[in-house]
Design an enzyme around this catalytic site. Sequence first.
Site, mmCIF file in Angstrom:
data_model
loop_
_atom_site.group_PDB
_atom_site.id
_atom_site.type_symbol
_atom_site.label_atom_id
_atom_site.label_comp_id
_atom_site.label_asym_id
_atom_site.label_seq_id
_atom_site.Cartn_x
_atom_site.Cartn_y
_atom_site.Cartn_z
ATOM 1 N N MET A 6 35.234 8.210 12.791
ATOM 2 C CA MET A 6 36.231 7.138 12.845
ATOM 3 C C MET A 6 35.537 5.807 13.181
ATOM 4 O O MET A 6 34.580 5.769 13.911
ATOM 5 C CB MET A 6 37.247 7.472 13.937
ATOM 6 C CG MET A 6 38.516 6.686 13.808
ATOM 7 S SD MET A 6 39.942 7.520 14.531
ATOM 8 C CE MET A 6 39.615 7.376 16.282
ATOM 9 N N CYS A 7 36.023 4.745 12.595
ATOM 10 C CA CYS A 7 35.550 3.402 12.907
ATOM 11 C C CYS A 7 36.723 2.454 12.705
ATOM 12 O O CYS A 7 37.736 2.839 12.136
ATOM 13 C CB CYS A 7 34.419 2.964 11.985
ATOM 14 S SG CYS A 7 32.872 3.862 12.214
ATOM 15 N N GLY A 8 36.567 1.245 13.185
ATOM 16 C CA GLY A 8 37.603 0.245 12.961
ATOM 17 C C GLY A 8 37.029 -0.924 12.183
ATOM 18 O O GLY A 8 35.880 -1.326 12.394
ATOM 19 N N ARG A 35 39.148 2.986 17.985
ATOM 20 C CA ARG A 35 38.602 3.579 16.761
ATOM 21 C C ARG A 35 37.078 3.570 16.771
ATOM 22 O O ARG A 35 36.462 4.257 15.934
ATOM 23 C CB ARG A 35 39.067 2.801 15.522
ATOM 24 C CG ARG A 35 40.552 2.848 15.256
ATOM 25 C CD ARG A 35 40.851 2.330 13.872
ATOM 26 N NE ARG A 35 40.339 3.233 12.875
ATOM 27 C CZ ARG A 35 40.995 4.280 12.392
ATOM 28 N NH1 ARG A 35 42.209 4.537 12.786
ATOM 29 N NH2 ARG A 35 40.441 5.064 11.487
ATOM 30 N N ASN A 89 34.122 2.157 6.893
ATOM 31 C CA ASN A 89 34.694 3.264 7.639
ATOM 32 C C ASN A 89 34.601 4.478 6.731
ATOM 33 O O ASN A 89 35.168 4.460 5.638
ATOM 34 C CB ASN A 89 36.150 2.967 7.999
ATOM 35 C CG ASN A 89 36.811 4.104 8.766
ATOM 36 O OD1 ASN A 89 36.130 4.998 9.266
ATOM 37 N ND2 ASN A 89 38.114 4.078 8.862
#
Lengths: 309, 227
Positions: A1-3, A32, A176
Amino acid sequence: MCGIVGLFLKDQSLAPQLGNMLTDMLITMTDRGPDSAGIAVYGEESGGKTKVTLQSPNPKDDFASLAEELGQHLGAVVSQTDNDTHTVLDVPAGQFEAARAALAEIRPSVRIMSRGEMLEIYKEVGLPKDVAARFDISSLSGTHGIGHTRMATESAVTTMGAHPFNTGPDQCLVHNGSLSNHNSLRRKLRREGVVIQTENDTEVGAAYLTWKMMNGASLGEALESSLEDLDGFFTFVVGTKDGFGVVRDPIACKPAVMAETDQYVAFGSEYRALVNLPGIEDARVWEPEPATVYFWSHNDSPTTTEKAA
Amino acid sequence: MQTYDLEANGLRGLNATLQSQSTETNQTSWEVVNPKGSHAIAVGLDAPIEVTVKGSTGYYCAGMNQQATVKVEGSVGPGVAENMMSGQVIVDGDASQYAGATGHGGLLVIKGNASSRCGISMKGIDIVVHGNIGHMSAFMAQAGNLVVCGDAGDALGDSLYEARLFVRGSVKSLGADCVEKEMRPEHLEILKDLLDRAGADASPEEFKRYGSARQLYNFDVDNAAAY
């Protein structure tokens, strides 16, 4: 997960608030991606010079009289603006490769974060709010910018593994997802002469787009061909000197929300990131379609360019 | 009408309050203000209460709902009404991916569009989308009805079990083992009831029905080489 967050201004009266708005969006995306954060801002043009943003683990020693020493190597005047672990050098246009070679000699421990006429990239390991504070991101002004909060999956939690990645003049990319063919593609791109500094999958995605654009593709065309050539999951947000683009892989499991008003185009991994933008209540808000390229440019006619792949 | 300010009072307080309403509560009507895209709003409810969310939400709004009616005056993020058992969830705007996933019962109404994987693995829920749905919707859907007044994306109903799919517009492509089926009077009746309950202005006769060809239910020896 990333933002991911991104903001492309149509109304330049908002330019002084770009850093402030992006900082708020970035901090909202902390859960995130709490391990590192970065931001790319397209600010003032440097009057025919190339801005080179550097990072050092030991800025006190590395940045001391750096511009002077580099200027002597290049036989030109170089200026320097320090900002915590980063510094922005203004080198004469066309001298970036010479500067990169000189820096490897005189300051082997500095890393190049970005280069371009307008682009500056600031990124570090740490919580997004701490990263934003140490570089005073909220005070930056600019025409567009993108940011990333990282939860690492594909490579180490280091400054160099943080996003955004810059692989060509004034180009940057945040991601992402995870790419699965990055090793073979990295070898291919290196053979083609594209500089790739890390083992990170996203940097390969960025380098791929740079390579396409080096060979004459527009940003939109490069993004469209990424759908064929990149294998894996991705929501990409990219910046160029005058443009801003978004693409998601055909499976589109990585989230994305966009909003557009007369004043801006905004991107967020989640709607939460957009809630404090001016006029968001009346904005057109939508989820970008899978395998569809969206891009906007300051050079085009004032209407939005939205292009389906 | 009880009003709960999510920004001022926090998410845990909201869900604890709503979850503690018994079936005999007098506080049947709730309004949630300042949702600001927050996750997990009004989840795990189990009382015949009405909750209106004044704005857009993030992930998993109204998950695991039983009995309650949750209305969202905005759009919802991924996983709205995931695993709903009963009750109703009504979204005025759009829904992100996997709306109504794994739902066992109740009615989910999306007045805008739903994106990918709408109704994935649905197990008895009824879903009515006034607009379009994205790719891989109703993947492995087992039971219940998915009604789409607009168009469906790629691979509709892939590996479908016994859920019924009704689409008024075009279907970009059907998934493996999903086929168009005859619309019989009993299907028109089911569809009419769902459209009425969902406030959808559409005539059942305009829809086509899709269902499982039931070719994947049993192992076919001709496919042995694929394993």
